[in-house]
Design an enzyme around this catalytic site. Structure first.
Site, PDB file in Angstrom:
ATOM      1  N   GLU A  69      36.962  45.636  40.089  1.00  0.00           N
ATOM      2  CA  GLU A  69      35.641  46.717  41.244  1.00  0.00           C
ATOM      3  C   GLU A  69      35.188  46.040  42.269  1.00  0.00           C
ATOM      4  OE1 GLU A  69      33.412  48.447  38.809  1.00  0.00           O
ATOM      5  OE2 GLU A  69      34.516  49.457  37.322  1.00  0.00           O
ATOM      6  N   GLU A  93      39.222  50.071  31.832  1.00  0.00           N
ATOM      7  CA  GLU A  93      37.442  50.843  31.063  1.00  0.00           C
ATOM      8  C   GLU A  93      37.435  52.118  31.408  1.00  0.00           C
ATOM      9  OE1 GLU A  93      34.460  49.360  33.600  1.00  0.00           O
ATOM     10  OE2 GLU A  93      35.282  47.485  33.413  1.00  0.00           O
TER      11      GLU A  93
HETATM   12  C1  BGP Z   1      31.352  49.461  35.202  1.00  0.00           C
HETATM   13  C2  BGP Z   1      31.537  47.797  35.159  1.00  0.00           C
HETATM   14  C3  BGP Z   1      31.065  47.401  34.335  1.00  0.00           C
HETATM   15  C4  BGP Z   1      30.211  47.934  33.817  1.00  0.00           C
HETATM   16  C5  BGP Z   1      30.161  49.700  33.097  1.00  0.00           C
HETATM   17  C6  BGP Z   1      28.984  50.282  32.592  1.00  0.00           C
HETATM   18  O1  BGP Z   1      31.657  50.014  36.247  1.00  0.00           O
HETATM   19  O2  BGP Z   1      32.942  47.369  35.283  1.00  0.00           O
HETATM   20  O3  BGP Z   1      30.248  45.840  34.345  1.00  0.00           O
HETATM   21  O4  BGP Z   1      28.650  47.028  33.377  1.00  0.00           O
HETATM   22  O5  BGP Z   1      30.822  49.715  34.418  1.00  0.00           O
HETATM   23  O6  BGP Z   1      28.081  50.515  33.674  1.00  0.00           O
HETATM   24  P1  BGP Z   1      26.740  51.251  32.894  1.00  0.00           P
HETATM   25  O7  BGP Z   1      26.263  50.054  32.483  1.00  0.00           O
HETATM   26  O8  BGP Z   1      25.872  50.959  34.862  1.00  0.00           O
HETATM   27  O9  BGP Z   1      27.214  52.376  33.007  1.00  0.00           O
END
Ligand code: BGP
Length: 461
Positions: free
Chosen positions: A166, A363
């Site tokens: 990202e 993801e």
């Molecule tokens: C994504 C990132 C992760 C993780 C996820 C969840 O964008 O790649 O590293 O953090 O988001 O994020 P959050 O815990 O803020 O909901």
């Protein structure tokens, strides 16, 4: 079976080094930006929890790998922490770091889990932050040298590599919305950082190809399909196109096609923030596109034209406003929209406009607060909402694959509950629960059991 996936489909999950390992000073790891920022401003972090221990993967990786196997994962993405592997700007190797990553790779492979390694997941070592981070072209060169070192050390056993996770979030988090260090708001610096991140990624791809080794290299981009409120209105459509350019195509096009969209370059020039690119750097970007793509997808972006002129320092929101609507399906806990058809639309875009490049959903996940409230009588988190979330996204992914899209896997964020930057342990994402009050005790959630059956069968009905 109604939704059958191919035999070699990746069933897995993703996390990252800084969010799982813990920092543990004394093992030779250098400081990275989150270690530093937490020391400076612990009050910014949910419950005052920093990156020191996280999920203790550093000590418990064998136990984690065993449970990953138990829940049916055949692949796991994590990231190498640059600050764990390399101690300083001179490139001194931390032998303890080499040993740790070698052990993790061995452990995963011995259990039939493919390790997919990312080289950077928001965790720049302080020795490069001090030099201006990715505002400085030197950091891009240093990243390529670090990448080359990783390929040399671990390349024989790792088939799939990823340069960045990202990169747009590094830019927007650090230089626009103040969610990441250095937490400033400066569009010109943001544009320069984005450009150097792309250059660093392309330079790493070049290093990978130079070695002529086996395997493939890609990049992970978080795509936010952008929908406008009134598609029949030209201004509304333009607002969506601009958001798409800034948040999606700014990395998608150079990483996959080797060039920036003209409309983006024009926009940055008009705003006076276009970085000065050297011809040889643009050539590196042109010649080193990725072999495959990782797509992180959580939620779409809903935009409409601005109702009033934008004031204040330049921000992407100069070009659009976001909106919500009644009946929007939301994650009941995290506040993000859930819109599964976007997975299909991303797939069609990649098929039709990006040469049907191989990709996987790297993801996708459902963060839930206070998940202990869902613990049932047998002590297991009954996360039926997560099972439904995964299933519903897989159904759209399946449709895309049937229609010829080149998707080779699904990775949930995350295999186990992990630390998430300023949100720390607020939102739980794992299929394995981490009880931080009980020495990080691990228990498989209901979703983990479901995932195992689904992965074993290669699908579901
Ligand atoms: C994504 C990132 C992760 C993780 C996820 C969840 O964008 O790649 O590293 O953090 O988001 O994020 P959050 O815990 O803020 O909901």
């Amino acid at each position: 079976m109604e939704y059958q996936f191919s035999k070699d489909f990746l069933w897995g999950a993703a996390c990252s080094g800084p969010q799982s390992e813990g920092s543990f000073p004394g093992d030779g790891k250098a400081e990275m930006e989150w270690d530093y920022w937490f020391q400076q401003a612990p009050e910014l972090f949910y419950d005052g929890v920093g990156p020191a221990v996280t999920s203790d993967f550093y000590h418990k990786y064998k136990e984690y790998a065993g449970l990953m196997k138990e829940i049916g994962m055949n692949s796991y993405r994590t990231s190498i922490q640059w600050s764990r592997l390399i101690k300083d700007r001179e490139g001194t190797i931390n032998e303890a770091g080499v040993e740790f990553y070698n052990s993790v790779i061995d452990e995963l492979l011995s259990r039939g889990i493919e390790p997919i390694l990312c080289l950077h997941h928001f965790d720049l070592p302080m020795y490069w932050v001090e030099k201006g981070g990715f505002e400085n072209r030197e950091t891009a060169e240093a990243f390529a040298a670090y990448a080359a070192k990783c390929f040399e050390l671990f390349g024989g056993r790792v088939k799939r590599w990823l340069t960045f996770n990202e990169p747009i979030v590094i830019t927007e988090g650090g230089y626009l919305y103040k969610n990441h260090y250095p937490a400033v708001c400066d569009a010109k610096r943001a544009a320069l950082v984005s450009y150097h991140l792309q250059l660093a990624s392309s330079m790493a791809v070049k290093e990978f190809r130079k070695r002529g080794g086996k395997g493939q290299i890609g990049i992970v981009l978080n795509l936010t399909p952008t929908y406008c409120k009134e598609p029949e209105n030209a201004e509304d459509r333009r607002s969506a196109e601009t958001a798409d350019l800034l948040f999606n195509k700014s990395f998608l096009d150079p990483s996959l096609k080797g060039e920036y969209p003209n409309a983006l370059v024009e926009l940055l020039k008009k705003e006076g923030i276009c970085p000065e690119a050297q011809a040889e750097d643009l050539e590196v970007i042109r010649a080193n596109t990725v072999d495959f793509l990782g797509v992180n997808y959580y939620h779409p972006r809903r935009v409409t034209r601005r109702s009033s002129p934008f004031t204040g320092p330049l921000m992407p929101e100069k070009y659009f406003e976001e909106y919500t609507y009644e009946g929007q399906k939301m994650n009941f806990s995290r506040g993000w929209e859930i819109y599964e058809p976007a997975v299909y639309e991303i797939a069609i875009q990649l098929r039709d406009n990006y040469g049907n490049i191989p990709w996987y959903l790297s993801e996708n996940g459902m963060g839930v607060q206070n998940e202990e409230q869902f613990i049932g009588v047998d002590g297991i988190v009954e996360d039926d909402y997560r099972i439904e979330f995964i299933r519903d996204h897989l159904i759209w992914l399946h449709k895309a694959i049937v229609e010829g899209c080149n998707c080779f896997g699904y990775h949930l964020w995350a295999p186990f509950d992990c630390w998430s930057w300023k949100n720390a342990y607020k939102n739980r994402y794992g299929m394995i629960r981490v009880d931080r009050k009980d020495n990080c005790r691990l228990t498989v959630k209901k979703s983990g059991r479901w995932f195992r059956v689904t992965a074993e069968q290669g699908g579901f009905s």
